[in-house]
Design a protein around this motif. Structure first.
Motif: not given
Length: 1811
Positions: A1440-1448, A1469-1476, A1489-1499
């Motif tokens: 996940l950290i390596r994937l986020l390195g492209v965006l951040l 797909v990689g960041v969404v599925l590895s974020f949990p 939780s649902s709310i956390s997931s919703a924001y995680n997915h959105l951002y």
């Protein structure tokens, strides 16, 4: 061209490449600056130059000579040159002296020859001086002038094997006349009906040959006056001096060539070539043969010489190509030892040893140079007719006072002893010289025929292919009409050929001088067929003018041919086996094959005879004598007497069931053919002059064909079943279209001749006796043996059928007044009465004439209409309604199956039309006068007795003594009799009609009280219940009786006659009308009854669905219907909800109860987390379907590959597809284990799947699978809107980034444990007191992770390991860190493939997926989300950290790629599925939780989208503005301001002058595929229903709906404004990346968005364009000009050289063919090729699997033509090509291959690896 010629191609005379001196030679001959003077000093004339040059010892070696030779090209005065052209200068001696000096030096290294160097030395030391002497000036300039002054109007291009040839069906004199590609494209024939074929090699182009074409003999290139092909005139005549030189040079050169080619001494040279000490230098030379395989030779060489495999392969390839090769050099003894070793080892693997010789090095050198001189001469021939004529004169000149043949005859006679390379050069020379000059072609043909017998005998004992034999040239001469006539008249060629045939087949003659081919040699017979073909060629065009000499010579040839037929008449007699079955089936194929070969020759002889009245009669007389001589055998027996119905027959006793009988009667059949032609021409009236009536003996003529027909009947009655399959096969071919014209049909004609000339009663008695039915029709007590009764019934049926044919089959020109066209029309009508047929099927069912034509095209449109094909299948012809009346149920060319099928089809049709089912025969044409008596057998006493007897048995219900078929035939005969009488009565007055069928039929059978006539029997027949089906026919016959009766009874007054006639017709009609009305009423009643029943069923069905609605819905769901359908039904009661997938306003997930049925055990189970796993069968494969760069080299092994980041090229992905069938995991494991066990027990069977790699066939649909996807249920999640609003106040993007940064830093600290920190501090606050911060991510809502059953976990691991193994081509390893990466990658890539497919097909994003795609994708996404739980969370975090390195960029590490080097959807797909994994704690297993997931997915989605927009703007928004009015929309303004920012951040590298509207346009188009993929991904991940607009196709509506569904503003640039403070620093870092700057400066190229949608390459509309491309293809790795097997890759358009050793590659230590190795790179192992010369598509997968698939090219009849066998012009079918495209894009190629291999299972498969 004519079929099968053996000469390699030579340069076209008009082309620059045809110069006599090659460019390679010229390059070496460039002189040094000081070389010119010395050369000039000694070259007072070219003749002196040659003399001195050749006498010179080669000071300074050949190279020095080269330098001098090219130096001073002195143009000496003519008078100076003339000095040397006298007797003092002996050219031949000087020439040989020069060769003796130079040749052994030039060709000294035969084991490893430097070909270019050898060629340079040959040019410099020998050819250049020779040309200087010959031309008297600089060769280059002379040949240039000669070439420009004109060439022959004959093309003469010699075809290589596999080259495409064209034949015009409208204009070619015969099918052997063909054109090369160039001439065809430039000729009038291009717009005619033409055929394409692949040449077998050795033929040549007939353009310019006026005798080959009825029209358009010249193409535009060879027309007189065309550029470069001016007709030869005075300008291109050679001057006398050059011709004088030619007369000196050519004899010496030709003599040297001939002497060296036929030189037999292995150790010595001729004395004139021996000038130096003999050295002990020898070669062991291995020669080519057609007996040993490649592998045999390689093995023998390896064992005998101890050489490496590669060296042995090189030797073998050279031997195959050139015909011989030196495999060892050394002293004589060592070469002799090698020879013995090779022979010994080759005998071990084959029955005969290889041909090996030990040759002295000098002999080898001179023989090689002789061939080089041959090639030189060949090229010289193309420049001038004078050269050709001088050459031909010398070759044909015989030595005075010597019996030795001329040079060319010597070479021909030696041909079979020459090796392959020498033969090619010889044949090439003959083509380029003799065949280009008509006069010399004739003289050559005379020489050829003179030695014809010897040449053919040599060829038959030779083992080389026909194409490599000089005998193959026969077609070039024998098919030229004037030449053929000349050879018949002057050389008696027909007699020569027939005598040759008899001389080469004596071993097959038995004691009676009949052929018997038991234990025959197939190879030898194939060679004998070549002689038969020659006979066909000579006869192919009939003469229009007959001379006495031609007539006499032809008749002589015909009588000689009759000797062959005499040996065949009655050959291979067979006797019925009784008691014991035959032990070994006798060989029957050879006799039938020869019969097939002779079929057209027999017809041609008959046609030739029919051209001339006198000749026809004399030929008939000769043939009759021959038949009589063969028919005297059985005369020893005493005659027996047979009485029936007051008639008597005296005949010799003979029983087919007991005595020997033969199916081969070519003499009798030829006589029948000649008899018909006598009848047709009217010459039959003079027959008595040549054959007296007492000599004629018609009973004897009929005897043998009748026996043959009886044999066929007895085989049908199963009386010969103990004689095995050989007899059944012979009977099949006897009646088959390939043979029937000269077998079965002629036997019927012979019976018709018998019926026309014999007393009808006697004729029928003979038939009864031969059919062994005499007792059956006498009043004898029948046997009770059921088998005998059954046999008897079949024999009666067969006999009646033959009687129908004898009387009714009149469609033969000569038997009645019909034309060949009428015959063809009738054949087609009867074929189409069976069923609609494809053009090729009709063609196959029609007999071909000598020109391979059936006459189909000329008539088909009159009788049938063409129905075009769909995407599969082929076009068919359907019979026109008006032709149906011509249907004859007892058509004599129907097989039993066709007869019953046609009858069924026609009765069904009549029933549908509410007509009666009677199928009476159509009125036949009248017999011609010679056959008019045949009809008498219908109304003779014996016939009436036969008909009455059978009808009486039916009426008396003696069921075992009659069959329905028998009755049908009796009724048919009655119909024929009545029709005949009706026709005669309508044409002639009643008193003139002697045919009294009506009276005979209505007469009583006897004077007994209970006697009945046929009419009474028919009335009774209507009441027989078993014959209900024949009732309509009986009624029709009774009506016909009535009609004939009225015609008989009518008065002489025509008016009364007319009235009575019309009344009769009205009577017929009224009775028919009543029947029709009754039928109509019944049909209507039946229709109403059916309608009522259907309505009741429909009502019951609706009621059932209403009652069991719940069950019905569950079923739909179980079948995997679209989620949206389920949602609309199940959620209809819910209050309005939002259809948004991301963020706090996310709509509810639809997670319904899912109950599935296992296809193996049929048990149902609900899918739950804690239940036993259920799985979908699936196939994982590597794919390049989306690649943007096919030239990128793929990694074949993924040992070191890092698959986390996908390049935006999408070079190679891992695709997962499913057939959608569900199983319990346990059931699947049992099934798979059972298959493995089964496989171990059947090791000898080649499996179509690889069990070692987990492959199997789906138990239900038999799709190829290699894994299973576990079905993970979707977890329903609901969001509390109040909580969501509360969180929204706190959790901005900036805050969210801060929280995850702290969380990641905290993990990093933990993993470091005091070691050097691997990640920097990410916040300004430092890390000191951040324990609270570290856990703050949990404060927005967590829940415990899903708990999967052990069974599901096991399947998760299994499937993930398969993806890893297949995707990276590595060994399985459950612990590998790349497994999660591969899981996300296959999920992303599969979604991209599906989105691409939907877009290509123009389907909506949702609602249009097939069930298999829907259920497969749903399972794949849920699996990808669940797989994380089976891997260590620390590992997931690292990814996940390596994937986020492209965006951040804060997270960037060394190997993090630039923004432009990754595919953003894969990142998403990689960041969404590895974020949990960030929610993981040591003690507890948590997930958001649902709310956390919703924001995680959105951002996460918004961040990735922002990065993708930047990616698009930087890489794609650089096009120059097209004309468009300025657009000041909000989007355009936002885009403009965004561009200004980017321009600033890239230090001006990005131009801010690009209009805003253009940028917006680029972004909108470029981001669309990404948004569509994201929508699919989140829909299948979260289960939120999509907006309605995404269920339909609409571009504008789609964009808005996607933005709404994915929580994006429709103006995407507002996203930057919303998050500007947070995104600004990210944007700066993205833009400052060196890769981005490099791209903007134009130093590197980035992928443009949207990516292009891949499709198969563009193919030309006309297939001949592809063939043209293939003909120009030259293998990049082969120097020879031999034709290869070009194949075209349909993915990338590369042309490859298939199935050839030259292009094999070594990949990972394995030899792979060009296609297989190309497929590994182009399609990751899966590829699609078009074999151009065979017009077949080849699908291949990996190294071991492949299949053939129909090409997308169709002829005008909607059919493919694999192998170009039919040769019709082909056009591209777009629909079929699109089907191929979808096969590729849907990743179904592997599935197609597996299905094909399963249906065509073979034990020894094709070696796909070497394709």
């Amino acid at each position: 061209m004519r079929v099968g010629r053996a000469a390699p191609a030579r340069c076209h005379p008009g082309r620059r490449g045809g110069r006599a001196v090659e460019a390679t030679g010229r390059g070496a001959a460039q002189r040094p600056g000081d070389g010119g003077g010395s050369f000039r000093a000694v070259t007072a004339s070219p003749a002196a130059s040659l003399a001195l040059k050749m006498a010179d010892g080669g000071n300074g070696g050949p190279g020095a000579a080269a330098a001098g030779a090219a130096g001073g090209r002195v143009h000496a005065q003519p008078q100076e040159r003339a000095m040397w052209c006298d007797e003092r200068f002996n050219f031949q001696a000087t020439f040989l002296q020069c060769l003796a000096k130079h040749v052994p030096n030039i060709y000294s290294a035969e084991m490893d020859p430097l070909l270019e160097k050898q060629e340079e030395m040959v040019q410099a030391a020998i050819l250049y001086p020779l040309e200087c002497y010959l031309f008297g000036e600089d060769p280059d300039m002379f040949l240039e002038k000669l070439q420009q002054s004109g060439t022959s109007q004959l093309c003469g291009k010699v075809f290589k094997g596999g080259e495409t040839t064209y034949s015009c069906r409208d204009c070619a004199v015969d099918p052997t006349c063909v054109l090369c590609m160039d001439c065809f494209q430039n000729s009038i024939h291009k717009n005619h009906r033409y055929k394409m074929h692949s040449s077998t090699g050795g033929g040549f182009c007939d353009c310019g040959d006026t005798e080959a074409w009825k029209a358009g003999p010249l193409c535009t290139k060879h027309e007189p006056g065309a550029s470069g092909s001016a007709k030869e005139n005075s300008e291109c005549q050679l001057n006398e001096e050059i011709m004088e030189h030619s007369r000196r040079v050519f004899p010496a050169v030709i003599k040297y060539i001939v002497d060296m080619l036929i030189w037999e001494e292995e150790k010595e040279l001729p004395p004139e070539l021996t000038i130096r000490e003999k050295v002990d230098s020898y070669y062991c030379v291995l020669f080519n043969d057609e007996h040993h395989s490649y592998d045999h030779v390689i093995y023998s060489l390896q064992r005998a010489l101890g050489c490496e495999l590669g060296e042995a392969q090189l030797h073998t390839t050279a031997i195959d190509k050139e015909g011989r090769r030196a495999v060892k050099a050394g002293h004589y003894t060592s070469c002799q030892e090698a020879k013995e070793e090779i022979k010994r080892h080759s005998e071990n693997v084959s029955q005969r040893p290889l041909h090996v010789e030990v040759l002295h090095a000098d002999v080898m050198a001179h023989q090689k140079f002789a061939l080089r001189l041959g090639s030189w001469l060949n090229k010289l021939m193309s420049y001038s007719s004078d050269f050709r004529q001088i050459f031909c004169q010398i070759c044909l000149k015989e030595e005075t006072g010597s019996e030795n043949p001329c040079f060319i005859s010597k070479l021909m006679l030696w041909d079979a002893k020459l090796h392959k390379g020498a033969r090619k050069v010889l044949h090439e020379l003959i083509f380029s010289s003799f065949f280009m000059e008509m006069e010399y072609k004739k003289l050559f043909a005379v020489e050829f025929v003179k030695y014809y017998k010897a040449l053919q005998k040599e060829y038959i004992s030779d083992d080389h292919d026909r194409a490599l034999s000089v005998t193959a040239l026969s077609v070039q001469m024998f098919t030229v009409p004037t030449l053929a006539r000349h050879l018949i008249e002057e050389q008696n060629v027909i007699t020569t050929i027939t005598e040759t045939l008899l001389e080469v087949l004596p071993e097959y003659l038995d004691k009676n001088d009949k052929f018997n081919f038991q234990g025959y040699s197939q190879d030898k017979l194939n060679r004998v067929y070549a002689v038969i073909y020659d006979l066909r060629y000579v006869l192919v065009s009939k003469p229009t003018l007959w001379t006495d000499r031609l007539r006499a010579r032809f008749l002589e040839g015909f009588v000689s041919f009759l000797r062959i037929l005499t040996c065949m008449q009655g050959m291979e007699e067979i006797k019925r086996q009784i008691g014991q079955h035959i032990e070994v089936d006798p060989d029957w194929e050879a006799a039938i094959a020869i019969q097939m070969q002779l079929k057209n020759i027999l017809l041609m002889f008959q046609e030739w005879c029919a051209c001339d009245e006198e000749l026809l009669l004399r030929a008939y007389s000769e043939c009759h004598k021959a038949v009589m001589r063969c028919s005297t055998n059985g005369r020893s027996r005493e005659k027996t007497v047979f009485h029936l119905c007051g008639h008597t027959l005296e005949s010799r006793p003979y029983r087919v069931s007991a005595d020997p009988v033969s199916i081969h009667l070519p003499l009798s059949r030829t006589l029948a053919g000649l008899h018909v032609r006598l009848s047709k021409t009217g010459t039959i009236s003079r027959l008595h002059e040549f054959v007296s009536p007492e000599e004629f003996q018609v009973e004897l003529l009929v005897e043998y064909p009748l026996r043959c027909l009886v044999l066929v009947a007895q085989v049908a009655a199963e009386m010969w079943r103990r004689n095995g399959l050989s007899l059944i096969s012979q009977v099949f071919y006897y009646q088959d279209v390939k043979c029937r014209e000269e077998m079965y049909d002629k036997d019927i004609i012979m019976l018709q001749i018998g019926a026309s000339l014999m007393d009808p009663n006697q004729f029928l008695l003979l038939i009864l006796q031969r059919y062994e039915l005499a007792d059956t029709f006498k009043k004898l007590k029948p046997t009770k043996d059921q088998d005998l009764i059954k046999q008897c019934n079949v024999l009666i049926e067969e006999m009646l059928q033959i009687l129908i044919y004898v009387v009714g089959e009149r469609y033969v020109p000569g038997v009645s007044n019909v034309t060949k066209e009428d015959v063809t029309i009738r054949e087609i009508i009867h074929l189409l009465c069976i069923e609609p047929m494809a053009h090729s099927a009709i063609t196959k069912a029609l007999p071909e004439n000598e020109n391979n034509e059936t006459g189909l095209e000329n008539v088909i449109d009159r009788v049938a209409t063409f129905k075009k094909p769909g995407v599969s299948g082929h076009g068919v012809y359907e019979l026109k309604d008006e032709c149906l009346k011509e249907f004859n149920m007892f058509f004599y060319h129907y097989t039993k199956t066709q007869h019953s099928k046609a009858e069924h089809t026609q009765k069904k049709r009549r029933k549908q039309e509410n007509r009666d089912e009677a199928l009476p025969p159509p009125p036949p044409p009248d017999f011609s006068p010679a056959f008019s008596n045949v009809v008498r057998i219908l109304n003779c006493d014996v016939m009436m007795h036969i008909l009455r007897t059978i009808l009486q048995r039916a009426v008396e219900l003696e069921t075992h003594l009659w069959t329905e078929a028998m009755i049908q035939m009796v009724l048919h005969l009655l119909s024929l009799g009545l029709l005949e009488e009706k026709q005669q009565l309508q044409k002639s007055p009643e008193e003139e009609v002697t045919f009294d069928f009506y009276h005979k039929a209505t007469r009583m059978g006897s004077s007994a009280l209970n006697a009945v006539n046929v009419l009474m029997l028919l009335e009774k027949l209507k009441r027989v219940p078993q014959l209900e089906a024949q009732k309509d026919t009986v009624n029709w016959i009774l009506q016909m009786f009535d009609t004939v009766k009225r015609l008989r009874e009518k008065s002489s007054l025509t008016t009364v006659a007319a009235t009575s006639g019309s009344e009769a017709t009205k009577g017929d009609e009224s009775s028919q009308d009543k029947e029709k009305a009754e039928r109509k009423r019944k049909a209507e009643a039946a229709r109403l009854h059916r309608q009522k029943i259907m309505a009741q069923m429909s009502a019951l069905q609706r009621n059932f669905i209403e009652t069991h609605k719940l069950l019905y819905e569950n079923t739909l769901e179980a079948q995997g219907k679209e989620d949206s359908i389920m949602e609309e039904e199940s959620m209809s009661s819910a209050i309005d909800y939002s259809r948004i997938a991301l963020g706090p306003k996310r709509g509810p997930s639809v997670a319904e109860k899912e109950v599935l049925t296992c296809i193996l055990c049929q048990e149902e189970q609900e899918v739950k987390l804690e239940s036993a796993a259920m799985v979908l069968s699936a196939c994982v494969q590597k794919s390049t379907a989306l690649t943007q760069n096919r030239s990128r080299i793929l990694e074949l092994s993924g040992d070191t590959l890092d698959p986390l980041f996908m390049h935006p090229d999408l070079p190679c992905g891992t695709h997962t597809g499913s057939c959608g069938h569900v199983m319990h995991a346990a059931c699947w494991q049992k099934y798979f284990e059972a298959m493995q066990l089964n496989f171990r027990q059947r090791l000898h069977v080649e499996q179509i799947f690889d069990l070692e790699n987990g492959e199997y066939l789906c138990p239900l649909c038999k799709s190829l699978c290699n894994t299973v996807i576990p079905i993970v249920p979707l977890q329903a999640q609901k969001i509390n809107s109040e909580d969501a609003e509360a969180v929204a106040q706190i959790l901005s993007l900036a805050r969210w980034l801060e929280i995850i940064t702290v969380r990641i830093s905290g993990y990093s600290m933990k993993s470091a444990k005091g070691e050097k920190q691997s990640l920097p501090a990410f916040t300004n606050k430092g890390m000191g007191n951040s324990a609270l911060e570290f856990h703050s991510i949990l404060s927005f809502g967590v829940q415990s992770s899903a708990k999967y059953s052990s069974s599901i976990k096991e399947m998760l691991i299994l499937f993930a390991t398969t993806i890893y193994r297949v995707g990276l081509k590595v060994a399985p390893n459950e612990a590998d860190y790349r497994i999660p990466m591969m899981t996300w990658s296959t999920c992303a890539f599969t979604i991209q493939c599906i989105e691409n497919l939907l877009e290509t097909e123009g389907k909506p994003l949702f609602g249009s997926l097939q069930n298999r795609q829907h259920s497969g994708l749903k399972a794949l996404v849920q699996f990808a989300a669940a797989q994380r739980t089976t891997s260590p969370q620390v590992l997931i975090q690292k990814h996940l950290i390596r994937l986020l390195g492209v965006l951040l960029p804060n997270f960037k590490v060394e190997d993090t790629p630039s923004l432009l080097e990754v595919d953003m959807f894969h990142i998403l797909v990689g960041v969404v599925l590895s974020f949990p994994s960030l929610y993981w704690e040591d003690a507890v297993d948590l997930q958001p939780s649902s709310i956390s997931s919703a924001y995680n997915h959105l951002y996460l989605f918004h961040l990735t989208t922002l990065a993708h927009i930047t990616q698009i703007v930087v890489s794609s928004a650089t096009e120059s503005p097209t004309a468009r009015s300025s657009d000041n929309s909000e989007e355009a303004q936002s885009a403009q301001s965004f561009c200004r920012e980017i321009c600033q951040y890239t230090s001006g590298c990005f131009s801010q002058d690009i209009p805003g509207w253009l940028v917006w346009d680029c972004v909108k188009k470029g981001i669309m595929p990404y948004l569509r993929c994201a929508a699919l991904f989140f829909h299948y991940l979260l289960g939120v229903s999509p907006p309605e607009e995404l269920l339909q196709v609409s571009e504008e509506g789609q964009f808005k709906a996607l933005c709404s569904y994915l929580s994006l503003p429709t103006n995407l640039f507002l996203l930057f404004q919303e998050y500007w403070d947070t995104v600004n620093p990210l944007l700066q870092r993205w833009c400052a990346d060196p890769v981005v700057l490099s791209c903007l400066k134009g130093k590197s190229i980035a992928i443009r968005y949207p990516r292009k949608r891949n499709s198969l390459i563009e193919l030309p509309e006309d297939y001949s364009c592809l063939l043209n491309q293939a003909s120009q293809f030259r293998c990049p790795r082969s120097s020879d000009d031999e034709q290869k097997h070009p194949v075209l890759c349909l993915f990338c358009g590369a042309m490859l050289c298939s199935q050839n050793t030259c292009c094999q590659e070594l990949v990972n230590g394995e030899e792979l063919g060009a296609c297989t190795s190309h497929a590994l790179q182009c399609g990751a192992g899966v590829c699609m090729f078009l074999k151009i010369r065979e017009c077949k598509v080849v699908l291949i997968e990996g190294k071991t699997r492949g299949c053939l698939y129909p090409a997308p090219y169709l002829d005008e009849y909607g059919e493919t033509d694999p192998g170009l066998k039919r040769g019709n012009p082909l056009q591209l079918c777009r629909e079929r090509y699109r089907k191929l495209h979808l096969l590729w894009q849907q990743h179904c190629i592997i599935e197609e291959i597996a299905r094909s291999q399963e249906t065509n299972q073979i034990f020894f498969g094709f070696n796909w690896q070497l394709l």
